[in-house]
Design a protein around this motif. Structure first.
Motif, PDB file in Angstrom:
ATOM      1  N   LEU A 196      44.737  43.892  39.515  1.00 31.37           N
ATOM      2  CA  LEU A 196      44.965  43.109  38.340  1.00 31.37           C
ATOM      3  C   LEU A 196      46.515  42.587  38.321  1.00 31.37           C
ATOM      4  O   LEU A 196      46.591  41.417  37.686  1.00 31.37           O
ATOM      5  CB  LEU A 196      44.914  44.121  37.208  1.00 31.37           C
ATOM      6  CG  LEU A 196      43.351  44.573  36.766  1.00 31.37           C
ATOM      7  CD1 LEU A 196      43.124  45.718  35.901  1.00 31.37           C
ATOM      8  CD2 LEU A 196      42.582  43.308  36.567  1.00 31.37           C
ATOM      9  N   LEU A 197      47.280  43.273  38.945  1.00 29.22           N
ATOM     10  CA  LEU A 197      48.689  42.587  39.002  1.00 29.22           C
ATOM     11  C   LEU A 197      48.560  41.305  39.725  1.00 29.22           C
ATOM     12  O   LEU A 197      49.372  40.175  39.447  1.00 29.22           O
ATOM     13  CB  LEU A 197      49.801  43.463  39.811  1.00 29.22           C
ATOM     14  CG  LEU A 197      50.137  44.869  38.971  1.00 29.22           C
ATOM     15  CD1 LEU A 197      51.086  45.654  39.929  1.00 29.22           C
ATOM     16  CD2 LEU A 197      50.798  44.384  37.674  1.00 29.22           C
ATOM     17  N   ALA A 198      47.796  41.191  40.781  1.00 30.56           N
ATOM     18  CA  ALA A 198      47.583  40.137  41.503  1.00 30.56           C
ATOM     19  C   ALA A 198      46.845  38.968  40.689  1.00 30.56           C
ATOM     20  O   ALA A 198      47.531  37.912  40.953  1.00 30.56           O
ATOM     21  CB  ALA A 198      46.866  40.359  42.511  1.00 30.56           C
ATOM     22  N   ASP A 223      56.141  40.901  35.491  1.00 33.54           N
ATOM     23  CA  ASP A 223      54.711  41.513  35.328  1.00 33.54           C
ATOM     24  C   ASP A 223      54.459  41.835  34.001  1.00 33.54           C
ATOM     25  O   ASP A 223      55.125  42.467  33.376  1.00 33.54           O
ATOM     26  CB  ASP A 223      54.805  42.662  36.483  1.00 33.54           C
ATOM     27  CG  ASP A 223      54.405  42.322  38.088  1.00 33.54           C
ATOM     28  OD1 ASP A 223      53.787  41.105  37.890  1.00 33.54           O
ATOM     29  OD2 ASP A 223      54.991  42.989  38.787  1.00 33.54           O
ATOM     30  N   PRO A 224      53.174  42.411  33.789  1.00 35.30           N
ATOM     31  CA  PRO A 224      52.595  42.946  32.762  1.00 35.30           C
ATOM     32  C   PRO A 224      53.151  44.272  32.469  1.00 35.30           C
ATOM     33  O   PRO A 224      53.225  44.981  33.650  1.00 35.30           O
ATOM     34  CB  PRO A 224      50.940  42.859  32.710  1.00 35.30           C
ATOM     35  CG  PRO A 224      50.744  42.740  34.218  1.00 35.30           C
ATOM     36  CD  PRO A 224      52.056  41.994  34.860  1.00 35.30           C
ATOM     37  N   GLU A 225      53.096  44.611  31.259  1.00 33.31           N
ATOM     38  CA  GLU A 225      53.369  46.169  31.047  1.00 33.31           C
ATOM     39  C   GLU A 225      52.264  46.971  30.490  1.00 33.31           C
ATOM     40  O   GLU A 225      52.325  48.084  30.414  1.00 33.31           O
ATOM     41  CB  GLU A 225      54.555  46.080  30.143  1.00 33.31           C
ATOM     42  CG  GLU A 225      56.108  45.573  30.900  1.00 33.31           C
ATOM     43  CD  GLU A 225      56.777  45.498  29.650  1.00 33.31           C
ATOM     44  OE1 GLU A 225      58.102  46.064  29.879  1.00 33.31           O
ATOM     45  OE2 GLU A 225      56.562  44.769  28.639  1.00 33.31           O
ATOM     46  N   CYS A 226      51.092  46.249  30.020  1.00 32.53           N
ATOM     47  CA  CYS A 226      50.176  46.940  29.422  1.00 32.53           C
ATOM     48  C   CYS A 226      48.822  46.456  30.068  1.00 32.53           C
ATOM     49  O   CYS A 226      48.705  45.238  30.006  1.00 32.53           O
ATOM     50  CB  CYS A 226      50.194  46.693  28.035  1.00 32.53           C
ATOM     51  SG  CYS A 226      48.530  47.211  27.109  1.00 32.53           S
ATOM     52  N   CYS A 227      47.826  47.186  30.524  1.00 27.04           N
ATOM     53  CA  CYS A 227      46.745  46.799  30.650  1.00 27.04           C
ATOM     54  C   CYS A 227      45.698  47.584  29.791  1.00 27.04           C
ATOM     55  O   CYS A 227      45.550  48.876  30.099  1.00 27.04           O
ATOM     56  CB  CYS A 227      46.418  47.273  32.298  1.00 27.04           C
ATOM     57  SG  CYS A 227      44.547  47.244  32.627  1.00 27.04           S
ATOM     58  N   ALA A 264      55.252  35.382  26.832  1.00 24.56           N
ATOM     59  CA  ALA A 264      54.261  35.772  27.977  1.00 24.56           C
ATOM     60  C   ALA A 264      52.709  35.468  27.321  1.00 24.56           C
ATOM     61  O   ALA A 264      52.326  35.667  26.372  1.00 24.56           O
ATOM     62  CB  ALA A 264      54.776  36.950  28.469  1.00 24.56           C
ATOM     63  N   PRO A 265      52.157  35.089  28.178  1.00 19.70           N
ATOM     64  CA  PRO A 265      50.545  34.721  27.797  1.00 19.70           C
ATOM     65  C   PRO A 265      49.802  36.284  27.867  1.00 19.70           C
ATOM     66  O   PRO A 265      50.300  37.230  28.370  1.00 19.70           O
ATOM     67  CB  PRO A 265      49.834  33.958  29.135  1.00 19.70           C
ATOM     68  CG  PRO A 265      50.852  34.110  30.262  1.00 19.70           C
ATOM     69  CD  PRO A 265      52.119  34.554  29.543  1.00 19.70           C
ATOM     70  N   VAL A 266      48.700  36.339  27.157  1.00 22.23           N
ATOM     71  CA  VAL A 266      47.773  37.462  27.377  1.00 22.23           C
ATOM     72  C   VAL A 266      46.724  36.878  28.528  1.00 22.23           C
ATOM     73  O   VAL A 266      46.374  35.653  28.114  1.00 22.23           O
ATOM     74  CB  VAL A 266      47.013  37.857  26.093  1.00 22.23           C
ATOM     75  CG1 VAL A 266      46.209  38.849  26.260  1.00 22.23           C
ATOM     76  CG2 VAL A 266      48.278  38.203  25.252  1.00 22.23           C
ATOM     77  N   VAL A 267      46.156  37.722  29.474  1.00 17.39           N
ATOM     78  CA  VAL A 267      45.208  37.267  30.332  1.00 17.39           C
ATOM     79  C   VAL A 267      44.081  38.502  30.046  1.00 17.39           C
ATOM     80  O   VAL A 267      44.495  39.725  30.083  1.00 17.39           O
ATOM     81  CB  VAL A 267      45.772  37.509  31.720  1.00 17.39           C
ATOM     82  CG1 VAL A 267      44.625  37.458  32.805  1.00 17.39           C
ATOM     83  CG2 VAL A 267      46.849  36.678  32.171  1.00 17.39           C
ATOM     84  N   SER A 268      42.998  37.792  29.622  1.00 17.50           N
ATOM     85  CA  SER A 268      41.776  38.520  29.773  1.00 17.50           C
ATOM     86  C   SER A 268      40.690  38.495  30.564  1.00 17.50           C
ATOM     87  O   SER A 268      40.423  37.548  31.207  1.00 17.50           O
ATOM     88  CB  SER A 268      41.214  38.371  28.136  1.00 17.50           C
ATOM     89  OG  SER A 268      39.963  38.562  28.056  1.00 17.50           O
ATOM     90  N   LEU A 269      40.115  39.545  31.092  1.00 24.64           N
ATOM     91  CA  LEU A 269      39.116  39.732  31.991  1.00 24.64           C
ATOM     92  C   LEU A 269      37.879  40.326  31.270  1.00 24.64           C
ATOM     93  O   LEU A 269      38.009  41.241  31.200  1.00 24.64           O
ATOM     94  CB  LEU A 269      39.509  40.230  33.212  1.00 24.64           C
ATOM     95  CG  LEU A 269      38.249  40.808  34.195  1.00 24.64           C
ATOM     96  CD1 LEU A 269      37.691  39.613  35.093  1.00 24.64           C
ATOM     97  CD2 LEU A 269      38.931  41.663  35.537  1.00 24.64           C
ATOM     98  N   SER A 270      36.589  39.707  31.452  1.00 26.43           N
ATOM     99  CA  SER A 270      35.323  40.332  30.950  1.00 26.43           C
ATOM    100  C   SER A 270      34.559  40.883  32.323  1.00 26.43           C
ATOM    101  O   SER A 270      34.435  40.208  33.309  1.00 26.43           O
ATOM    102  CB  SER A 270      34.631  39.174  30.385  1.00 26.43           C
ATOM    103  OG  SER A 270      35.252  38.855  29.168  1.00 26.43           O
ATOM    104  N   LEU A 271      34.004  41.868  32.144  1.00 24.43           N
ATOM    105  CA  LEU A 271      33.148  42.567  32.819  1.00 24.43           C
ATOM    106  C   LEU A 271      31.822  43.034  32.177  1.00 24.43           C
ATOM    107  O   LEU A 271      32.039  43.737  31.275  1.00 24.43           O
ATOM    108  CB  LEU A 271      33.915  43.776  33.567  1.00 24.43           C
ATOM    109  CG  LEU A 271      34.947  43.570  34.430  1.00 24.43           C
ATOM    110  CD1 LEU A 271      35.976  44.819  34.847  1.00 24.43           C
ATOM    111  CD2 LEU A 271      34.789  42.603  35.870  1.00 24.43           C
TER     112      LEU A 271
END
Ligand code: MD3
Ligand code: FE
Length: 214
Positions: free
Chosen positions: A88-90, A101-105, A129-136
């Motif tokens: 997720l960092l990648a 780097d992000p501080e919250c996942c 900073a943007p927010v990055v979202s991933l759907s699963l």
């Protein structure tokens, strides 16, 4: 209906099936260490339909007394949140265009009946900073509007493996999840995560990095 706000970037199917399965395994470890909890609305104490957990130095939490915000430890175990998985960092480094780097996942777990009402993400100290979202897992009907609660909105379906980057104007846009399309994906095993459903991961910067100005 309207065009999505400036700064809204939709990357459909960015993660393939193997990467999705590997992330579900990483999230299983996180939920093992930091059990899912159900946040509650400030003041009313009304429970969310979405369950959550976090990784990183800052975890998002809300309850009747505390209100919305970030905490450094799991509210139940009192332990620090697990580390953000390297994959997720990648992903953040690949798509965020942001030097720190992000501080919250934040991990949102949706049963097929769960929803998330229209809201803004405004509990962070920086919106640069943007927010990055991933759907699963199961697909969801996502809605995004503008800087006020009223006004036109755009709906789109988010599918497993889709990534959304919210920068610029979109970073402070109202958004929510209207519904989950139950049974639309077989990624999540039926006996885990409350049975099918959807997981959304959002990566956020919470504090202002030292080199960021204004
Ligand atoms: C637009 N999560 O965790 S992800 C949230 O699917 C949240 O679980 C939803 O809203 C979910 O706060 C939506 C897409 C998303 C995430 C953050 C945003 C859209 C956003 C921040 C600003 C604007
Ligand atoms: Fe949000």
């Amino acid at each position: 209906m309207a065009a999505p706000p400036e700064g809204f970037r939709y990357l459909p199917g960015l993660l393939g099936p193997d990467a999705q399965a590997a992330l579900v395994a990483a999230l299983r470890c996180i939920a093992g260490e930091a059990p899912l909890y159900r946040p509650a609305m400030p003041k009313s104490g009304r429970p969310f339909s979405v369950r959550m957990t976090n990784a990183g130095s800052h975890g998002w939490y809300s309850d009747k007394e505390t209100g919305y915000g970030y905490i450094g430890r799991h509210p139940g175990t009192g332990q620090p949140w697990p580390a953000i998985p390297p994959a997720l960092l990648a992903l953040w480094r690949e798509v965020s265009g942001y030097p720190a780097d992000p501080e919250c996942c934040l991990v949102n777990v949706y049963a097929p009946e769960a929803r998330m009402g229209l809201h803004r993400d405004e509990d962070e100290d920086t919106f640069a900073a943007p927010v990055v979202s991933l759907s699963l897992g199961d697909s969801a009907v996502f809605r995004i509007g503008g800087p006020t609660r009223r006004g036109p909105t755009t709906s789109l379906k988010l599918h497993s493996g889709d990534v959304v980057v919210l920068a610029g104007t979109a970073r402070l846009a109202y958004h929510g999840i209207d519904r989950i399309l139950g049974g639309s994906s077989r990624l999540l095993p039926p006996h885990e995560w409350g049975g099918g459903g959807r997981i959304n991961v959002t990566l956020r910067r919470v504090t202002r990095p030292p080199e960021e100005t204004s």
